[in-house]
Scaffold this active site. Structure first.
Site, PDB file in Angstrom:
ATOM      1  N   THR A  75      -0.213 -17.609  -6.248  1.00  0.00           N
ATOM      2  CA  THR A  75       0.965 -16.496  -5.477  1.00  0.00           C
ATOM      3  C   THR A  75      -0.176 -15.349  -4.860  1.00  0.00           C
ATOM      4  OG1 THR A  75       0.825 -15.412  -7.827  1.00  0.00           O
ATOM      5  CG2 THR A  75       2.694 -16.733  -6.767  1.00  0.00           C
ATOM      6  N   ARG A 121       4.587  -1.447  -0.312  1.00  0.00           N
ATOM      7  CA  ARG A 121       3.300  -1.388   0.247  1.00  0.00           C
ATOM      8  C   ARG A 121       2.668  -3.035   0.004  1.00  0.00           C
ATOM      9  NH1 ARG A 121      -1.497   0.852  -3.339  1.00  0.00           N
ATOM     10  NH2 ARG A 121      -2.995  -0.061  -2.166  1.00  0.00           N
ATOM     11  N   ILE A 122       1.779  -3.255   1.146  1.00  0.00           N
ATOM     12  CA  ILE A 122       1.344  -4.553   0.776  1.00  0.00           C
ATOM     13  C   ILE A 122      -0.224  -4.389   0.458  1.00  0.00           C
ATOM     14  CG2 ILE A 122       0.575  -6.491   2.248  1.00  0.00           C
ATOM     15  CD1 ILE A 122       3.558  -6.138   2.130  1.00  0.00           C
ATOM     16  N   PRO A 144      -2.997  -8.170   1.886  1.00  0.00           N
ATOM     17  CA  PRO A 144      -2.735  -8.640   3.352  1.00  0.00           C
ATOM     18  C   PRO A 144      -3.027 -10.295   3.284  1.00  0.00           C
ATOM     19  CG  PRO A 144      -3.792  -6.850   3.916  1.00  0.00           C
ATOM     20  CD  PRO A 144      -3.981  -7.083   2.243  1.00  0.00           C
ATOM     21  N   GLY A 161       7.283 -12.597  -3.075  1.00  0.00           N
ATOM     22  CA  GLY A 161       6.893 -14.003  -3.634  1.00  0.00           C
ATOM     23  C   GLY A 161       8.046 -15.164  -3.006  1.00  0.00           C
ATOM     24  N   GLU A 162       9.496 -14.521  -3.091  1.00  0.00           N
ATOM     25  CA  GLU A 162      10.475 -15.567  -2.828  1.00  0.00           C
ATOM     26  C   GLU A 162      11.148 -15.032  -1.445  1.00  0.00           C
ATOM     27  OE1 GLU A 162      12.502 -16.476  -6.762  1.00  0.00           O
ATOM     28  OE2 GLU A 162      11.200 -14.337  -6.980  1.00  0.00           O
TER      29      GLU A 162
HETATM   30 MO1  MOS Z   1      10.476 -18.062  -9.691  1.00  0.00          MO
HETATM   31  S1  MOS Z   1      12.275 -19.217  -9.025  1.00  0.00           S
HETATM   32  O1  MOS Z   1      10.996 -16.553  -9.720  1.00  0.00           O
HETATM   33  O2  MOS Z   1      10.113 -18.685 -11.274  1.00  0.00           O
END
Ligand code: MOS
Length: 727
Positions: A459, A616-617, A620, A691-692
């Site tokens: 990530t 805020r990023i 980048p 992340g999602e």
């Molecule tokens: Mo992730 S689905 O937030 O572990």
């Protein structure tokens, strides 16, 4: 430090994944899985297994490994293997064979003779819909139903009836497997009554605590190590091989390695459940939403475990509407269990909601962006808590300009043999934080470390921690080393819920400012170099506030002059009062262009753009990579990916040939942009989760583009060629 400190290790093949920990004398374990979907294991003849070459141990429900019930803080009661003879799905772990080599364990496992008392299995989601039950509040993290009605409105039906235009449609999404590149695996080593387990996960301290519980050990007797993780996506919150390897290692008195095969990953872990969603929208002629009804059905386990919280993840929050009704129903099935998968709820939920919004726009003869802008919300329906920051209109504005949305015509366009269409959709993911503790340590050589037990499953958290620590310590990034993935480190940085940056990042800021205070106290102490002076800190240096007679000293010089090697502390943050003052969410506008072949109906995605408002990023490069990956996953959900089950409940698509995923040739350049408005109402860091959100809305944007190109509305993903044939 570069923005992705793990990148050189990964691209040179020198990153140490769980199984790369080669331990002298380690034995190899292999899982045995059930071959029926429902019933009891009546007998297991393991005579031939035991006498096979190299076999050291054979564990079954009749000769189990000793395990204790675990109530995981994250996942609730954990299912533990081999503790009873019940079989509730095809591919359930029912045995574990340990041998000197992997091949010996695998071959011996094939010699077992199992008989079952089979019971009828419920394996069809479609058949089960009629007998669906309310989702369990604990499993869906939300009440099974929720209703918001305007004053004087008696029911959602009344509100829909009073609307000028209504849309009523049912959408279907497929089950998916996390299919991380690194299959679930573990190496367990006991030494001096302590257990070390190398296993990929999303937060080593939580896996350590679950393992300690399962093995009946004090929490600090288990250490979990995972410096690199080959993908997780919600599927590595637990580790089946770790449980088995650790228990077998204790039994056999030697280290044990265990890994799932790619096929086993599809059943011996957990999947994203399939959903059916019915959406009814009512609007005025000008596009204003009057009523939103979103009923959702999710497959789940016979004991009513996890359901995909689709309507909670989308309709409950996204649009302004006076009347809202949502429900979450569950269909218990004898198929592999379900769990969180990247954007649980928001992912499949947004396919339904954002397709329905597109259908409403078509009915109204309105531009799909104008309809969304018309219904932009300042707060979730029925709530007073306004969004802390929501720049969705700006995302659409920038996106429309970049993508050339003005050139879109309601009937698409034709380019030779190709029908070309554009689609768009809203993306949203809640802005959340978890409690987190992070350690920051200054070293006498003028370097610093920032450390937490959480994981970087690709990530970019490692780089984020380094950047935030360098900024907070006011030093160059190359002087900071970030560390993650060891349960002995301070408990922060869980990779889940798009929370890691805001949680561990804000804890890093606290730790850094605390360690600077301690440094200043030390510098001005009676034994310090700035004895009894007023001191300040800037650019990694301590200086005297009251005059130039004393040259500034780096923190390393201060430590050396006081005879210290290090000065370290931890910082802790947790969600607090802010949650009573605002609602928090990241937002985005997704755009997709598809080309559908006039004759073959082949669907090619030709352009993708996502514009995101995630506060805020921090990093980048990593942020763009996260969102690009999510957007590609959205294309995958729309056009490729889905678990298929045979009638007997066996997963038919159990490898990466049958389980379709997009390859490079399926994906065009992916354009990712940010509108940067720091959200300091969520945390001092100003970052919200990203992340999602990348996959949210994208499947709908693809389906909406397919509709624009062909005039065919496909309400089931993945979309297949045959869905577009009869037109
Ligand atoms: Mo992730 S689905 O937030 O572990």
């Amino acid at each position: 430090m570069i923005a992705r400190p793990d990148a050189p290790l990964k691209v040179t093949g020198s990153a140490t994944y769980a199984l790369d920990n080669v331990i002298d004398g380690a034995a190899h374990g292999f899982l045995l899985l059930s071959t029926v979907a429902h019933g009891e294991v009546a007998s297991m003849d393991v005579g031939a297994v035991r006498s096979a070459p190299g076999v050291l141990g054979v564990y079954t429900p009749f000769e189990p490994l000793t395990l204790h019930p675990v109530n995981s803080p994250l996942l609730g009661p954990m299912w533990l293997p081999l503790q009873d003879t019940n079989v509730t799905f095809h591919g359930q772990p029912i045995g574990f064979v340990v041998a000197e080599t992997f091949e010996q364990a695998r071959d011996a496992a094939g010699l077992v003779e199992v008989t079952y008392d089979e019971r009828p299995a419920a394996t069809s989601f479609a058949d089960g819909l009629a007998s669906a039950v309310d989702a369990q509040p604990a499993a869906s993290e939300a009440p099974p139903s929720l209703s918001v009605l305007a004053d004087g409105v008696a029911s959602i039906e009344d509100a829909l009836e009073a609307s000028d235009v209504t849309i009523d449609a049912t959408y279907e999404t497929a089950a998916q497997n996390h299919a991380a590149m690194e299959p679930h695996s573990a190496v367990a080593v006991w030494a001096g009554g302590e257990l070390t387990v190398y296993t990929g996960n999303q937060a080593s301290h939580l896996v350590a605590s679950d393992l300690a519980g399962g093995l009946g050990l004090p929490a600090d007797a288990v250490r979990v190590v995972n410096p690199v993780v080959g993908g997780a996506f919600g599927g590595k919150a637990t580790s089946m091989p770790a449980v088995l390897a650790a228990a077998a290692a204790r039994e056999l008195g030697r280290p044990v390695r265990a890994a799932l095969t790619r096929e086993q990953v599809f059943t011996a872990t957990a999947n994203r459940p399939a959903t059916v969603q019915r959406i009814t929208l009512g609007a005025r002629g000008n596009g204003a939403l009057v009523a939103v009804r979103h009923d959702s059905w999710s497959s789940t386990t016979p004991d009513l475990g996890f359901v995909e919280p689709t309507s909670h993840g989308t309709s409950r929050r996204w649009y302004r509407t006076e009347n809202l009704e949502i429900s979450q129903k569950a269909v218990p099935l004898n198929i592999p269990p379900a769990t969180f998968m990247r954007a649980p709820g928001e992912g499949p939920g947004s396919f339904a909601l954002e397709s329905a919004i597109d259908e409403l726009a078509a009915s109204l003869g309105m531009d799909p962006i104008a309809l969304r802008t018309r219904n932009n919300s300042a707060a979730p329906p029925g709530k007073d808590l306004q969004w802390s920051g929501k720049h969705l209109d700006e995302c659409f504005e920038i996106g429309a300009a970049r993508f050339g949305w003005a050139q879109r015509s309601p009937g698409g366009r034709v380019d030779g043999d190709w029908l070309v269409g554009m689609g768009t959709a809203t993306a949203m993911f809640p802005g959340l934080r978890f409690p987190a503790t992070v350690g920051v340590t200054l070293h006498a050589d003028d370097t610093a470390t920032v450390a937490a037990s959480g994981a970087d499953p690709g990530t970019g958290l490692l780089g984020v921690l380094g950047i935030v620590a360098a900024e907070s310590l006011d030093v160059d990034r190359d002087r900071v080393t970030p560390l993650l993935g060891d349960s002995r480190l301070p408990p922060g940085g869980l990779s889940g819920g798009s929370t890691a940056t805001a949680s561990a990042g804000s804890a890093t800021m606290v730790a850094a400012s605390t360690v600077i205070e301690q440094l200043l106290t030390l510098a001005a102490s009676p034994d310090g170099p700035f004895r009894d002076r007023e001191v300040g800190y800037a650019h990694g240096r301590v200086y005297a506030l009251d005059g130039a007679d004393r040259a500034p000293m780096t923190f390393g010089e201060v430590l050396r002059s006081t005879g210290r090697d290090t000065l370290g502390t931890t910082g802790t943050t947790a969600p607090g009062e802010e949650t009573t003052k605002h609602s928090f969410g990241s937002w985005g506008a997704q755009f997709c262009e598809v080309r559908v072949h006039r004759l073959t109906r082949e669907i090619r995605v030709s352009r993708l753009l996502g514009v995101f408002d995630a506060g805020r990023i921090i990093n980048p490069q990593a942020a763009r990579s996260q969102l690009m990956g999510g957007m590609i996953w959205g294309v995958s959900a729309a056009l490729h990916e889905g678990i298929e089950f045979d009638a007997d409940g066996r997963v038919a698509t159990r490898d990466l040939a049958d389980y379709l995923l997009p390859v490079n040739a399926d994906i065009p350049d992916v354009d990712v942009r940010f509108v940067e408005h720091p959200d300091t109402l969520l945390s001092d860091l100003g970052a919200r989760g990203l992340g999602e959100i990348g996959l949210v809305g994208m499947a709908a944007a693809v389906a909406n583009a397919v509709h624009n190109a062909t005039g065919v509305r496909v309400r089931r993903i993945p979309i297949r060629l045959e869905d577009l044939l009869d037109v």
